[in-house]
Motif scaffolding. Structure first.
Motif, PDB file in Angstrom:
ATOM      1  N   GLY A  24      24.853  80.013  27.439  1.00 33.93           N
ATOM      2  CA  GLY A  24      23.669  80.702  26.958  1.00 33.93           C
ATOM      3  C   GLY A  24      23.503  80.682  25.448  1.00 33.93           C
ATOM      4  O   GLY A  24      24.059  79.816  24.753  1.00 33.93           O
ATOM      5  N   VAL A  25      22.783  81.669  24.938  1.00 34.42           N
ATOM      6  CA  VAL A  25      22.336  81.675  23.555  1.00 34.42           C
ATOM      7  C   VAL A  25      23.499  81.780  22.571  1.00 34.42           C
ATOM      8  O   VAL A  25      23.465  81.164  21.504  1.00 34.42           O
ATOM      9  N   GLN A  26      24.512  82.559  22.913  1.00 32.53           N
ATOM     10  CA  GLN A  26      25.619  82.706  21.964  1.00 32.53           C
ATOM     11  C   GLN A  26      26.456  81.428  21.870  1.00 32.53           C
ATOM     12  O   GLN A  26      26.950  81.074  20.804  1.00 32.53           O
ATOM     13  N   THR A  27      26.587  80.736  22.984  1.00 30.12           N
ATOM     14  CA  THR A  27      27.260  79.437  22.940  1.00 30.12           C
ATOM     15  C   THR A  27      26.446  78.444  22.122  1.00 30.12           C
ATOM     16  O   THR A  27      27.008  77.659  21.329  1.00 30.12           O
ATOM     17  N   LEU A  28      25.123  78.477  22.285  1.00 25.22           N
ATOM     18  CA  LEU A  28      24.253  77.599  21.510  1.00 25.22           C
ATOM     19  C   LEU A  28      24.433  77.831  20.017  1.00 25.22           C
ATOM     20  O   LEU A  28      24.529  76.884  19.227  1.00 25.22           O
ATOM     21  N   ARG A  29      24.495  79.092  19.615  1.00 23.57           N
ATOM     22  CA  ARG A  29      24.697  79.391  18.180  1.00 23.57           C
ATOM     23  C   ARG A  29      26.060  78.876  17.706  1.00 23.57           C
ATOM     24  O   ARG A  29      26.194  78.370  16.584  1.00 23.57           O
ATOM     25  N   ALA A  30      27.066  79.003  18.551  1.00 21.82           N
ATOM     26  CA  ALA A  30      28.397  78.518  18.168  1.00 21.82           C
ATOM     27  C   ALA A  30      28.403  77.008  17.989  1.00 21.82           C
ATOM     28  O   ALA A  30      29.058  76.480  17.073  1.00 21.82           O
ATOM     29  N   LEU A  31      27.665  76.283  18.839  1.00 22.50           N
ATOM     30  CA  LEU A  31      27.578  74.832  18.692  1.00 22.50           C
ATOM     31  C   LEU A  31      26.955  74.459  17.355  1.00 22.50           C
ATOM     32  O   LEU A  31      27.364  73.473  16.718  1.00 22.50           O
ATOM     33  N   GLU A  32      25.974  75.241  16.934  1.00 19.44           N
ATOM     34  CA  GLU A  32      25.309  74.971  15.662  1.00 19.44           C
ATOM     35  C   GLU A  32      26.171  75.382  14.472  1.00 19.44           C
ATOM     36  O   GLU A  32      26.154  74.728  13.423  1.00 19.44           O
ATOM     37  N   ASN A  33      26.949  76.435  14.638  1.00 19.71           N
ATOM     38  CA  ASN A  33      27.707  76.987  13.518  1.00 19.71           C
ATOM     39  C   ASN A  33      29.042  76.296  13.281  1.00 19.71           C
ATOM     40  O   ASN A  33      29.547  76.294  12.148  1.00 19.71           O
ATOM     41  N   PHE A  34      29.645  75.735  14.323  1.00 21.25           N
ATOM     42  CA  PHE A  34      31.018  75.231  14.193  1.00 21.25           C
ATOM     43  C   PHE A  34      31.155  73.770  14.619  1.00 21.25           C
ATOM     44  O   PHE A  34      31.913  73.440  15.546  1.00 21.25           O
ATOM     45  N   PRO A  35      30.482  72.851  13.934  1.00 25.32           N
ATOM     46  CA  PRO A  35      30.727  71.421  14.197  1.00 25.32           C
ATOM     47  C   PRO A  35      31.943  70.960  13.388  1.00 25.32           C
ATOM     48  O   PRO A  35      31.819  70.209  12.422  1.00 25.32           O
ATOM     49  N   ILE A  36      33.118  71.420  13.770  1.00 19.08           N
ATOM     50  CA  ILE A  36      34.315  71.255  12.927  1.00 19.08           C
ATOM     51  C   ILE A  36      35.142  70.042  13.341  1.00 19.08           C
ATOM     52  O   ILE A  36      35.223  69.042  12.619  1.00 19.08           O
ATOM     53  N   THR A  37      35.757  70.109  14.486  1.00 20.28           N
ATOM     54  CA  THR A  37      36.685  69.037  14.893  1.00 20.28           C
ATOM     55  C   THR A  37      36.032  68.015  15.809  1.00 20.28           C
ATOM     56  O   THR A  37      36.550  66.901  15.939  1.00 20.28           O
ATOM     57  N   ASP A  90      32.514  70.978  31.872  1.00 19.47           N
ATOM     58  CA  ASP A  90      31.661  70.357  30.848  1.00 19.47           C
ATOM     59  C   ASP A  90      30.711  71.367  30.213  1.00 19.47           C
ATOM     60  O   ASP A  90      30.027  71.044  29.231  1.00 19.47           O
ATOM     61  N   GLN A  91      30.674  72.571  30.727  1.00 20.60           N
ATOM     62  CA  GLN A  91      29.819  73.620  30.175  1.00 20.60           C
ATOM     63  C   GLN A  91      30.557  74.478  29.145  1.00 20.60           C
ATOM     64  O   GLN A  91      30.072  75.538  28.752  1.00 20.60           O
ATOM     65  N   PHE A  92      31.700  73.993  28.702  1.00 21.38           N
ATOM     66  CA  PHE A  92      32.500  74.690  27.680  1.00 21.38           C
ATOM     67  C   PHE A  92      32.588  73.792  26.446  1.00 21.38           C
ATOM     68  O   PHE A  92      33.624  73.181  26.174  1.00 21.38           O
ATOM     69  N   PRO A  93      31.466  73.687  25.683  1.00 16.79           N
ATOM     70  CA  PRO A  93      31.410  72.725  24.578  1.00 16.79           C
ATOM     71  C   PRO A  93      31.786  73.288  23.204  1.00 16.79           C
ATOM     72  O   PRO A  93      31.769  72.556  22.214  1.00 16.79           O
ATOM     73  N   VAL A  94      32.119  74.568  23.130  1.00 20.25           N
ATOM     74  CA  VAL A  94      32.388  75.185  21.834  1.00 20.25           C
ATOM     75  C   VAL A  94      33.597  74.530  21.176  1.00 20.25           C
ATOM     76  O   VAL A  94      34.589  74.211  21.841  1.00 20.25           O
ATOM     77  N   ASP A  95      33.520  74.329  19.877  1.00 22.62           N
ATOM     78  CA  ASP A  95      34.614  73.700  19.138  1.00 22.62           C
ATOM     79  C   ASP A  95      35.871  74.560  19.197  1.00 22.62           C
ATOM     80  O   ASP A  95      35.806  75.793  19.157  1.00 22.62           O
ATOM     81  N   VAL A  96      37.021  73.894  19.271  1.00 17.85           N
ATOM     82  CA  VAL A  96      38.281  74.624  19.397  1.00 17.85           C
ATOM     83  C   VAL A  96      38.591  75.453  18.152  1.00 17.85           C
ATOM     84  O   VAL A  96      39.281  76.472  18.238  1.00 17.85           O
ATOM     85  N   ILE A  97      38.102  75.026  17.000  1.00 19.61           N
ATOM     86  CA  ILE A  97      38.302  75.800  15.774  1.00 19.61           C
ATOM     87  C   ILE A  97      36.984  76.450  15.398  1.00 19.61           C
ATOM     88  O   ILE A  97      35.967  75.771  15.249  1.00 19.61           O
ATOM     89  N   GLN A  98      37.011  77.760  15.254  1.00 17.78           N
ATOM     90  CA  GLN A  98      35.793  78.537  15.055  1.00 17.78           C
ATOM     91  C   GLN A  98      36.126  79.832  14.333  1.00 17.78           C
ATOM     92  O   GLN A  98      37.266  80.305  14.382  1.00 17.78           O
ATOM     93  N   GLY A  99      35.136  80.405  13.665  1.00 14.96           N
ATOM     94  CA  GLY A  99      35.295  81.755  13.148  1.00 14.96           C
ATOM     95  C   GLY A  99      35.067  82.757  14.261  1.00 14.96           C
ATOM     96  O   GLY A  99      34.602  82.420  15.345  1.00 14.96           O
TER      97      GLY A  99
END
Length: 475
Positions: A24-37, A90-99
């Motif tokens: 959902g929306v919070q995961t979407l924000r995390a994808l935008e905020n943490f393009p780290i690794t 495949d629905q768990f796309p958040v970067d492993v390193i995040q704030g």
């Protein structure tokens, strides 16, 4: 082609998502905020499964306590079971390193589980009035207890894989120790000739040291069985109902199948990362010792004509784009590099653990990344080292014996009989003249031929017997 979308909102506002996404929306924000690794949490399936196991245990406990409706609890559990079985990873796309101390990972799980539970109930994704990511899936929890608990469950599983692979590598070296038991060779200290030994003894020592590390890993692994479910935000248990901590831990223990226990002090457990520091240290120990073995294999196989050349590693690929016929020790080399990575990750984990201020350590994502990658690299590296290198090692028996016969180091075996001064003189002369120790000792009539043959016999050199010099006759 138009993709169907849906609107979701959080307190920062509305966002549009493709409707085929379960997050959902919070995961979407995390994808935008943490393009780290560029490495998603889905790359650690053990963690995704552990998150689902935690959410199922919470749903069961909340359902039993009447905190959430029974049908919602059942739907959440069903969604979690599917994820544990391998669906929706495949629905768990958040970067492993995040704030955010893992909040994005936790909300990724909450959203995916909520939307799948909605489908199970016959509803549409995003109809959170029926199953809500926070109100239902995250009920009686916080990121600060759900995420570390899942992390520990996943780490326990990953360490089990490493222990199994290291044990197999140990057994491979032990098998070579038995195979090479009768191969006489020269031992070395400071890269200089020392005293004779067998190649089997050398490989058996490698097996022994790896066996010690299996034990240390098992000890460290036990540390992550203590979890802080029920701590919620900082360990006080705010927003969790009475009996929840005991009940959710019991349900989690049953689901995971490991003897998980609740921490005695949930406030301390919520910020303490000492177990991770110790595990990283043990991984460093394993890396240091395994890398030393790999460096030894490279030395022992060096040549083939101008190096030690005592063993042969399986030829796996051409070793040069310019030197025809060259074959390199690529398996020990790749494991060396893996070990260097794990050694560096230990420092990362140490600094991240030290920098967890007050009631929470927000650096757990990088701790997890350091530990998970180190373990994964080691598991893969140790497997190929065993399959493509150790299992196929052969001994150059004549080369090994030739080096012993021509070595100055065998004079050490005569030291108790002719004394240190005479032994040193023989060694010096042998080095200068290029003659053998045995030849010089007989020429100087320092011992009889019979005694020399006994002292320098293969049996005595491999399994030294004490020979009392007072009982021997000098020629």
């Amino acid at each position: 082609m138009t993709t169907k979308t849906r609107l979701e909102h959080d307190f920062l506002g509305e966002r549009e998502l493709p409707d085929d996404r379960y997050y959902g929306v919070q995961t979407l924000r995390a994808l935008e905020n943490f393009p780290i690794t560029g490495v998603a949490i889905s790359s650690v399936p053990e963690l995704v499964r552990a998150l689902a196991q935690v959410k199922k245990a919470a749903a069961l406990a909340n359902g039993e306590l009447g905190v959430i409706p029974a049908d919602v609890s059942r739907a959440i559990c069903a969604a979690c079971d599917e994820i544990v079985a391998g669906a929706l990873h495949d629905q768990f796309p958040v970067d492993v390193i995040q704030g955010g101390a893992g909040t994005s990972t936790n909300m990724n799980a909450n959203e995916v589980i909520a939307n799948r539970a909605l489908e199970i109930l016959g509803k549409r994704k995003g109809e959170y009035q029926f199953v809500h990511p926070n109100n239902h899936v995250n009920c009686s929890q916080s990121t600060n207890d759900a995420y570390p608990t899942a992390f520990r469950i996943a780490l326990h599983a990953k360490l089990g894989q490493l222990i199994a692979e290291l044990r197999r590598l140990q057994q491979a070296f032990a098998a070579k120790g038995r195979e090479f038991a009768d191969v006489l060779k020269m031992g070395r200290t400071q890269l200089q000739d020392a005293v004779p030994m067998s190649l089997g003894q050398e490989f058996d020592a490698y097996a022994t040291t790896l066996g010690e590390d299996v034990q240390r890993l098992e000890e460290a692994r036990a540390l992550v069985l203590e979890v802080n479910m029920g701590a919620t935000a900082i360990g006080t248990g705010i927003n969790a109902p009475p009996r929840y901590t005991e009940l959710v831990t019991r349900r989690l223990r049953e689901i995971v199948g490991t003897p998980l226990v609740s921490s005695e002090n949930l406030i301390e457990a919520t910020w303490d990362t000492g177990a991770y520091v110790q595990i990283a240290g043990v991984l460093k120990r394993v890396a240091v010792k395994t890398s030393k073995i790999c460096s030894d294999l490279r030395l022992l196989s060096s040549g083939p004509r101008t190096g030690l050349g005592e063993i042969n590693l399986p030829p796996l690929q051409p070793g040069s784009s310019i030197m025809p016929g060259k074959v390199n020790p690529v398996m020990p080399e790749v494991v060396n590099q893996i070990c260097y990575y794990a050694i560096g990750a230990d420092l990362t984990v140490t600094l991240a653990a030290e920098n967890g201020q007050l009631e929470l350590n927000v650096m757990e994502p990088v701790i997890g990344y350091g530990l998970f990658t180190s373990i994964s690299f080691m598991v893969n590296g140790f497997r190929v080292l065993r399959e493509k290198c150790v299992d196929g090692i052969t001994a150059n028996r004549e080369r090994c014996r030739e080096l012993v016969v021509n070595s100055i180091g065998i004079v050490t075996a005569l030291n108790p009989i002719i004394g240190y001064e005479a032994s040193a003189a023989v060694a010096r002369e042998a080095l200068v003249t290029g003659r053998s120790v045995a030849e010089l000792v007989l020429e100087k009539q320092l011992v009889s031929k019979e005694l020399l043959d006994e002292v320098l016999s293969t049996e005595n050199l491999l399994r030294p017997r004490y020979i009392n010099p007072r009982l021997q006759k000098v020629a």
